[in-house]
Design an enzyme around this catalytic site. Structure first.
Site, mmCIF file in Angstrom:
data_model
loop_
_atom_site.group_PDB
_atom_site.id
_atom_site.type_symbol
_atom_site.label_atom_id
_atom_site.label_comp_id
_atom_site.label_asym_id
_atom_site.label_seq_id
_atom_site.Cartn_x
_atom_site.Cartn_y
_atom_site.Cartn_z
ATOM 1 N N CYS A 291 -23.996 21.865 -7.511
ATOM 2 C CA CYS A 291 -23.398 20.882 -8.422
ATOM 3 C C CYS A 291 -24.416 20.339 -9.420
ATOM 4 O O CYS A 291 -24.048 19.836 -10.467
ATOM 5 C CB CYS A 291 -22.802 19.740 -7.613
ATOM 6 S SG CYS A 291 -24.050 18.888 -6.629
ATOM 7 N N GLU A 384 -16.736 22.615 -16.239
ATOM 8 C CA GLU A 384 -17.661 23.120 -15.225
ATOM 9 C C GLU A 384 -17.295 24.565 -14.879
ATOM 10 O O GLU A 384 -16.144 24.864 -14.553
ATOM 11 C CB GLU A 384 -17.577 22.262 -13.955
ATOM 12 C CG GLU A 384 -18.557 22.706 -12.886
ATOM 13 C CD GLU A 384 -18.386 21.966 -11.557
ATOM 14 O OE1 GLU A 384 -17.253 21.899 -11.059
ATOM 15 O OE2 GLU A 384 -19.388 21.451 -11.034
HETATM 16 P P1 NAD Z 1 -13.027 22.211 -3.612
HETATM 17 O O1 NAD Z 1 -12.747 20.859 -4.149
HETATM 18 O O2 NAD Z 1 -12.111 23.315 -3.967
HETATM 19 O O3 NAD Z 1 -13.066 22.197 -2.020
HETATM 20 C C1 NAD Z 1 -13.904 21.308 -1.325
HETATM 21 C C2 NAD Z 1 -13.285 20.984 0.014
HETATM 22 O O4 NAD Z 1 -12.079 20.261 -0.188
HETATM 23 C C3 NAD Z 1 -12.917 22.205 0.847
HETATM 24 O O5 NAD Z 1 -13.198 21.918 2.206
HETATM 25 C C4 NAD Z 1 -11.419 22.321 0.630
HETATM 26 O O6 NAD Z 1 -10.731 22.962 1.682
HETATM 27 C C5 NAD Z 1 -11.017 20.869 0.531
HETATM 28 N N1 NAD Z 1 -9.784 20.615 -0.222
HETATM 29 C C6 NAD Z 1 -9.289 21.324 -1.267
HETATM 30 N N2 NAD Z 1 -8.130 20.758 -1.691
HETATM 31 C C7 NAD Z 1 -7.897 19.677 -0.900
HETATM 32 C C8 NAD Z 1 -6.875 18.690 -0.859
HETATM 33 N N3 NAD Z 1 -5.859 18.693 -1.710
HETATM 34 N N4 NAD Z 1 -6.962 17.718 0.081
HETATM 35 C C9 NAD Z 1 -8.001 17.686 0.949
HETATM 36 N N5 NAD Z 1 -9.004 18.597 0.953
HETATM 37 C C10 NAD Z 1 -8.958 19.585 0.035
HETATM 38 O O7 NAD Z 1 -14.520 22.526 -4.032
HETATM 39 P P2 NAD Z 1 -15.348 23.838 -3.768
HETATM 40 O O8 NAD Z 1 -14.789 24.926 -4.626
HETATM 41 O O9 NAD Z 1 -15.453 24.065 -2.308
HETATM 42 O O10 NAD Z 1 -16.804 23.396 -4.300
HETATM 43 C C11 NAD Z 1 -17.172 23.483 -5.630
HETATM 44 C C12 NAD Z 1 -17.006 22.156 -6.327
HETATM 45 O O11 NAD Z 1 -17.669 21.134 -5.595
HETATM 46 C C13 NAD Z 1 -17.636 22.123 -7.701
HETATM 47 O O12 NAD Z 1 -16.822 21.388 -8.566
HETATM 48 C C14 NAD Z 1 -18.945 21.385 -7.470
HETATM 49 O O13 NAD Z 1 -19.497 20.756 -8.601
HETATM 50 C C15 NAD Z 1 -18.530 20.390 -6.448
HETATM 51 N N6 NAD Z 1 -19.699 19.916 -5.683
HETATM 52 C C16 NAD Z 1 -20.174 18.666 -5.925
HETATM 53 C C17 NAD Z 1 -21.301 18.209 -5.235
HETATM 54 C C18 NAD Z 1 -21.900 16.834 -5.454
HETATM 55 O O14 NAD Z 1 -22.742 16.428 -4.661
HETATM 56 N N7 NAD Z 1 -21.513 16.118 -6.489
HETATM 57 C C19 NAD Z 1 -21.900 19.040 -4.292
HETATM 58 C C20 NAD Z 1 -21.384 20.304 -4.087
HETATM 59 C C21 NAD Z 1 -20.263 20.748 -4.785
HETATM 60 O O1 6OD Z 2 -29.534 17.143 -2.133
HETATM 61 C C1 6OD Z 2 -28.533 16.503 -1.788
HETATM 62 O O2 6OD Z 2 -28.582 15.542 -1.022
HETATM 63 C C2 6OD Z 2 -27.222 16.888 -2.317
HETATM 64 N N1 6OD Z 2 -26.197 16.082 -1.975
HETATM 65 C C3 6OD Z 2 -27.083 17.978 -3.095
HETATM 66 C C4 6OD Z 2 -25.872 18.381 -3.674
HETATM 67 C C5 6OD Z 2 -25.797 19.564 -4.284
HETATM 68 C C6 6OD Z 2 -24.586 20.051 -4.852
HETATM 69 O O3 6OD Z 2 -24.233 21.193 -4.847
#
Ligand code: NAD
Ligand code: 6OD
Length: 480
Positions: A291, A384
């Site tokens: 992210c 994104e």
């Molecule tokens: P996603 O939102 O598709 O899924 C994340 C989780 O949410 C999964 O476990 C999924 O099963 C669950 N989920 C999906 N729909 C749901 C609903 N309606 N209700 C409850 N749970 C639900 O995300 P992803 O594709 O797994 O990850 C990528 C995204 O995550 C990117 O947008 C990335 O930027 C973001 N991300 C953010 C951070 C951060 O720290 N800000 C860290 C990692 C990833």
């Molecule tokens: O380094 C961390 O604590 C953290 N939450 C990282 C998130 C990365 C996102 O993909």
């Protein structure tokens, strides 16, 4: 490679009953395991087990005991380190070195950090005098923090164990009972974690794990459950919005770590070689599936051409990179590569699918890609992508750099590359992001606040910020 055997863990019991779905290797598309899909009943029993744990020994545990459990969990992961690395690599396809130097060590670090942080946490007392109050008019106010109760933790696939434990560790340290649902794409290290937690002797029901999909499935059953007292979620912003709508019915508090479209600002006075290498890391680590990765690079005009040339050259030489998590995600990233061209981009590196001449050709790879020439309004610059791609554009002065960086619906992280210390301190606080790195990227201290502004999240995690979210203060006023 041993087959992955993801299992639910509810009230201290592992199970794989009911329907399943296949787990595919992103490296070559082969099936590496089957995952049980939690029904509404499984989720409900996990929430009930968590509630019961709060009424039992777990609910009566002190912080010393919980910190000891956290340390045992960290030791347990360490003792099975290679197994955890194997499982993370099998699920994500990420380079082994990345899993062995970042994901699994950070999971261990998360438990140790929260054992230290929560044990050393002070409570507050306020000696109070109210003139004119009957009697002495004196009281002692003291404030203690109590757990929120049953906490739902939902995590994504990109750093599976790191991001799951980043929430589980502080939630348990604060005395909550947890129901966790990892991404359906990456269930394996979460299952190993449940085994370690079980071996550590954590009371039944304090930690529960359910597997399955998100919308209209386990994720939604969990986040809309009336028995859940708080939701900590990491994932896409659109998913956060959907969860928030469900959470609204029960006014359930949320902590959200969401998406980003992170800018890098490269000033003409930067150490250019360092800025290029830093951008290679920040745009292409884990093939851009972090992210915090940089997808927008703004470079001051005098060094713009040189920077683009050097970055493109480095992007073309990258070899040992991992795949996208799934065929669906690869197709999404490729659709942005095509959209960029349709929007008028120049593709200065990559832009397609690599050919390896081996089993990886059946996997979900895309090339590291550098784009230029798009207006700030292009969808490629605003949305994104979450792949190994960045767009590079020029700017003239500090104000324009900050305006371009802030012209985004997101605000998670930013990097600033400059050798002018005054400029660094002027620019960093004006960038609308929760985290600003100067002359580095993703250098982490687990005590610092972590989170985003705008569509990138709600609240902060890390250090005392997580412990604050996972507990609430209760003030007791004793007349003396
Ligand atoms: P996603 O939102 O598709 O899924 C994340 C989780 O949410 C999964 O476990 C999924 O099963 C669950 N989920 C999906 N729909 C749901 C609903 N309606 N209700 C409850 N749970 C639900 O995300 P992803 O594709 O797994 O990850 C990528 C995204 O995550 C990117 O947008 C990335 O930027 C973001 N991300 C953010 C951070 C951060 O720290 N800000 C860290 C990692 C990833
Ligand atoms: O380094 C961390 O604590 C953290 N939450 C990282 C998130 C990365 C996102 O993909």
């Amino acid at each position: 490679m041993a087959a992955m055997k993801p299992a639910h863990y509810v009230n201290g019991v592992f199970s794989t009953t009911g329907e399943t779905f296949p787990l595919l290797s992103p490296v070559d598309g082969s099936q590496v395991g089957v995952v049980p899909e939690a029904t509404r009943d499984v989720v409900d029993s996990a929430v009930r087990a968590a509630r019961a744990a709060l009424d039992g020994p777990w609910g009566r545990s002190g912080v010393e005991e919980r910190c000891a459990f956290l340390r045992r969990i960290a030791d347990g992961i360490e003792a099975r380190f290679e197994e955890f690395v194997d499982a993370e690599v099998a699920d994500t396809g990420k380079p082994r070195e990345l899993a062995a130097t970042v994901d699994i060590p950070r999971a261990i670090g998360n438990f140790r950090a929260y054992a230290d942080l929560s044990y050393g946490r002070p409570e507050r007392a306020y000696p109070t005098t109210v003139p004119g109050w009957s009697g002495s008019g004196q009281a002692l106010n003291y404030t203690v923090r109590r757990p929120l109760g049953v906490v739902a933790i939902i995590s994504p696939w990109n750093l599976p164990l790191l991001l799951l434990t980043w929430k589980v560790a502080p939630a348990l340290a604060a005395g909550n009972a947890v129901v966790a649902k990892p991404s359906e794409e990456t269930p394996s290290t979460a299952t190993l974690l449940a085994e370690v937690i079980d071996e550590a002797g954590v009371p039944d029901g304090a930690f529960n794990l359910v597997h399955g999909h998100g919308g209209a499935a386990a994720g939604e059953y969990l986040t809309s459950h009336a028995g859940v007292d708080a939701i900590a979620f990491t994932g896409a912003s659109a998913t956060g919005a959907a969860i928030m709508r469900n959470a609204a019915d029960h006014v359930t508090p949320v902590s959200f770590e969401l998406g980003g479209k992170n800018p890098a600002l490269v000033f003409a006075d930067a150490d250019l070689a360092e800025a290029v290498e830093g951008t290679v890391r920040s745009s292409f680590t884990h093939s851009g599936q972090i992210c915090l990765c940089t997808e927008r690079v703004y470079v001051q005009r005098p060094v713009y051409d040189e920077f683009v040339r050097a970055l493109a050259e480095r992007a073309r030489t990258l070899k040992d990179y991992g795949p996208m998590i799934s065929a669906e995600h690869r197709d999404k990233v490729l659709s942005y590569y095509r959209l960029a061209v349709a929007e008028g981009a120049t593709v200065v590196a990559g832009g397609g699918v690599p050919s390896f001449g081996d089993a990886r050709d059946g996997g979900f790879y895309v090339e590291p890609t550098v784009l230029t020439g798009l207006p700030q309004t292009a969808r490629t610059v605003r949305e994104e992508i979450f792949g190994p791609v960045c767009h590079v554009a020029p700017f003239d002065d500090e104000d324009e750099a900050i305006r371009l960086a802030n012209d985004s619906p997101y605000g998670l992280a930013a990097t600033v590359w400059t050798t002018d210390l005054s400029r660094a301190h002027r620019v960093a606080p004006r960038v609308e992001a929760g985290i600003v790195w100067v002359n580095c990227w993703n250098l982490r201290d687990l005590r610092t606040p972590f989170g985003g502004v705008k569509a990138s999240g709600i609240g902060r995690e890390g250090g005392e910020y997580s412990l604050d979210f996972f507990s609430e203060p209760v003030n007791v006023c004793v007349k003396i």
